[in-house]
Write a protein that holds these residues in place. Structure first.
Motif, mmCIF file in Angstrom:
data_model
loop_
_atom_site.group_PDB
_atom_site.id
_atom_site.type_symbol
_atom_site.label_atom_id
_atom_site.label_comp_id
_atom_site.label_asym_id
_atom_site.label_seq_id
_atom_site.Cartn_x
_atom_site.Cartn_y
_atom_site.Cartn_z
ATOM 1 N N LYS A 58 36.228 31.301 41.587
ATOM 2 C CA LYS A 58 36.471 32.296 40.541
ATOM 3 C C LYS A 58 35.158 32.837 39.996
ATOM 4 C CE LYS A 58 40.951 30.788 38.941
ATOM 5 N NZ LYS A 58 41.745 30.388 37.791
ATOM 6 N N LEU A 59 34.152 31.969 39.928
ATOM 7 C CA LEU A 59 32.839 32.404 39.472
ATOM 8 C C LEU A 59 32.259 33.436 40.421
ATOM 9 C CD1 LEU A 59 30.335 32.070 37.631
ATOM 10 C CD2 LEU A 59 29.610 30.263 39.179
ATOM 11 N N ARG A 60 32.358 33.170 41.702
ATOM 12 C CA ARG A 60 31.823 34.101 42.700
ATOM 13 C C ARG A 60 32.547 35.440 42.696
ATOM 14 N NH1 ARG A 60 32.507 30.493 47.399
ATOM 15 N NH2 ARG A 60 32.009 28.613 46.304
ATOM 16 N N LEU A 61 33.818 35.415 42.372
ATOM 17 C CA LEU A 61 34.609 36.644 42.364
ATOM 18 C C LEU A 61 34.575 37.370 41.022
ATOM 19 C CD1 LEU A 61 37.732 35.323 44.271
ATOM 20 C CD2 LEU A 61 35.983 36.872 45.143
ATOM 21 N N SER A 62 33.892 36.787 40.034
ATOM 22 C CA SER A 62 33.812 37.351 38.675
ATOM 23 C C SER A 62 35.184 37.510 38.033
ATOM 24 C CB SER A 62 33.074 38.689 38.682
ATOM 25 O OG SER A 62 31.740 38.500 39.034
ATOM 26 N N VAL A 63 36.025 36.505 38.201
ATOM 27 C CA VAL A 63 37.355 36.539 37.587
ATOM 28 C C VAL A 63 37.570 35.383 36.611
ATOM 29 C CG1 VAL A 63 38.449 37.851 39.431
ATOM 30 C CG2 VAL A 63 38.424 35.366 39.560
ATOM 31 N N LEU A 64 36.507 34.752 36.176
ATOM 32 C CA LEU A 64 36.642 33.711 35.168
ATOM 33 C C LEU A 64 37.036 34.356 33.840
ATOM 34 C CD1 LEU A 64 33.544 31.404 35.728
ATOM 35 C CD2 LEU A 64 35.918 30.807 36.047
ATOM 36 N N PRO A 65 37.856 33.684 33.055
ATOM 37 C CA PRO A 65 38.246 34.254 31.765
ATOM 38 C C PRO A 65 37.162 34.027 30.700
ATOM 39 C CG PRO A 65 39.359 32.182 32.096
ATOM 40 C CD PRO A 65 38.575 32.458 33.360
ATOM 41 N N ILE A 66 35.987 34.575 30.956
ATOM 42 C CA ILE A 66 34.895 34.462 29.989
ATOM 43 C C ILE A 66 34.709 35.817 29.324
ATOM 44 C CG2 ILE A 66 33.759 32.514 31.098
ATOM 45 C CD1 ILE A 66 31.870 34.429 32.468
ATOM 46 N N ARG A 67 34.122 35.807 28.148
ATOM 47 C CA ARG A 67 34.094 37.019 27.318
ATOM 48 C C ARG A 67 33.315 38.180 27.935
ATOM 49 N NH1 ARG A 67 35.995 37.524 22.485
ATOM 50 N NH2 ARG A 67 34.149 38.448 21.597
ATOM 51 N N ILE A 68 32.337 37.899 28.777
ATOM 52 C CA ILE A 68 31.618 39.004 29.412
ATOM 53 C C ILE A 68 32.571 39.815 30.288
ATOM 54 C CG2 ILE A 68 30.796 37.781 31.468
ATOM 55 C CD1 ILE A 68 28.714 40.229 29.411
ATOM 56 N N GLN A 69 33.573 39.147 30.866
ATOM 57 C CA GLN A 69 34.566 39.828 31.702
ATOM 58 C C GLN A 69 35.726 40.379 30.873
ATOM 59 O OE1 GLN A 69 34.234 40.492 34.834
ATOM 60 N NE2 GLN A 69 32.377 39.314 35.110
ATOM 61 N N LYS A 112 28.857 44.631 24.811
ATOM 62 C CA LYS A 112 28.331 43.433 25.460
ATOM 63 C C LYS A 112 27.713 42.457 24.460
ATOM 64 C CE LYS A 112 25.275 41.982 29.153
ATOM 65 N NZ LYS A 112 24.348 42.394 30.199
ATOM 66 N N GLU A 113 26.948 42.945 23.508
ATOM 67 C CA GLU A 113 26.267 42.062 22.559
ATOM 68 C C GLU A 113 27.225 41.363 21.594
ATOM 69 O OE1 GLU A 113 26.317 46.248 21.256
ATOM 70 O OE2 GLU A 113 25.368 45.327 22.969
ATOM 71 N N GLN A 114 28.484 41.770 21.553
ATOM 72 C CA GLN A 114 29.480 41.124 20.694
ATOM 73 C C GLN A 114 30.384 40.156 21.452
ATOM 74 O OE1 GLN A 114 31.669 44.126 18.607
ATOM 75 N NE2 GLN A 114 29.850 44.945 17.621
ATOM 76 N N ARG A 115 30.152 39.958 22.731
ATOM 77 C CA ARG A 115 30.980 39.058 23.536
ATOM 78 C C ARG A 115 30.395 37.651 23.533
ATOM 79 N NH1 ARG A 115 31.443 43.055 28.745
ATOM 80 N NH2 ARG A 115 31.742 44.909 27.513
ATOM 81 N N ILE A 116 30.205 37.085 22.348
ATOM 82 C CA ILE A 116 29.572 35.774 22.216
ATOM 83 C C ILE A 116 30.571 34.652 22.504
ATOM 84 C CG2 ILE A 116 27.795 36.537 20.611
ATOM 85 C CD1 ILE A 116 29.512 35.285 18.376
ATOM 86 N N CYS A 117 30.026 33.497 22.847
ATOM 87 C CA CYS A 117 30.846 32.320 23.163
ATOM 88 C C CYS A 117 31.550 31.837 21.898
ATOM 89 C CB CYS A 117 29.962 31.216 23.736
ATOM 90 S SG CYS A 117 30.877 29.744 24.223
ATOM 91 N N LEU A 118 32.833 31.600 22.006
ATOM 92 C CA LEU A 118 33.625 31.137 20.872
ATOM 93 C C LEU A 118 33.747 29.618 20.823
ATOM 94 C CD1 LEU A 118 36.526 33.740 21.153
ATOM 95 C CD2 LEU A 118 34.508 33.845 19.679
#
Length: 76
Positions: free
Chosen positions: A4-15, A26-32
């Motif tokens: 999922k990391l390689r495909l850029s489909v992780l449910p992380i805020r940058i995506q 982008k600058e507001q997509r901080i880790c929760l």
């Protein structure tokens, strides 16, 4: 997880922020999940975020998490 990391489909805020109704800047997509005021991107999740330290110890080489840097992340 790694595929999922390689495909850029992780449910992380940058995506997920890209596809919000308001397209979160982008600058507001901080880790929760942690106390670092960092953008939750792949580097943050894999190298810096304390929430994933156990996973990191099992998967990554020691050099990645003892001296984290973006340069060593892409060199290896």
């Amino acid at each position: 997880w790694l595929s999922k990391l390689r495909l850029s489909v992780l449910p992380i805020r940058i995506q997920t922020g890209r596809y919000d109704r308001n397209n979160t800047p982008k600058e507001q997509r901080i880790c929760l999940f942690c106390t670092f005021p960092d953008i939750e991107d792949e580097f943050h999740v894999i190298i810096k975020c304390p929430c994933y330290i156990d996973l990191r110890r099992n998967i990554l080489k020691k050099c990645y998490f003892t001296r984290p840097s973006i340069v060593s992340f892409f060199e290896r």
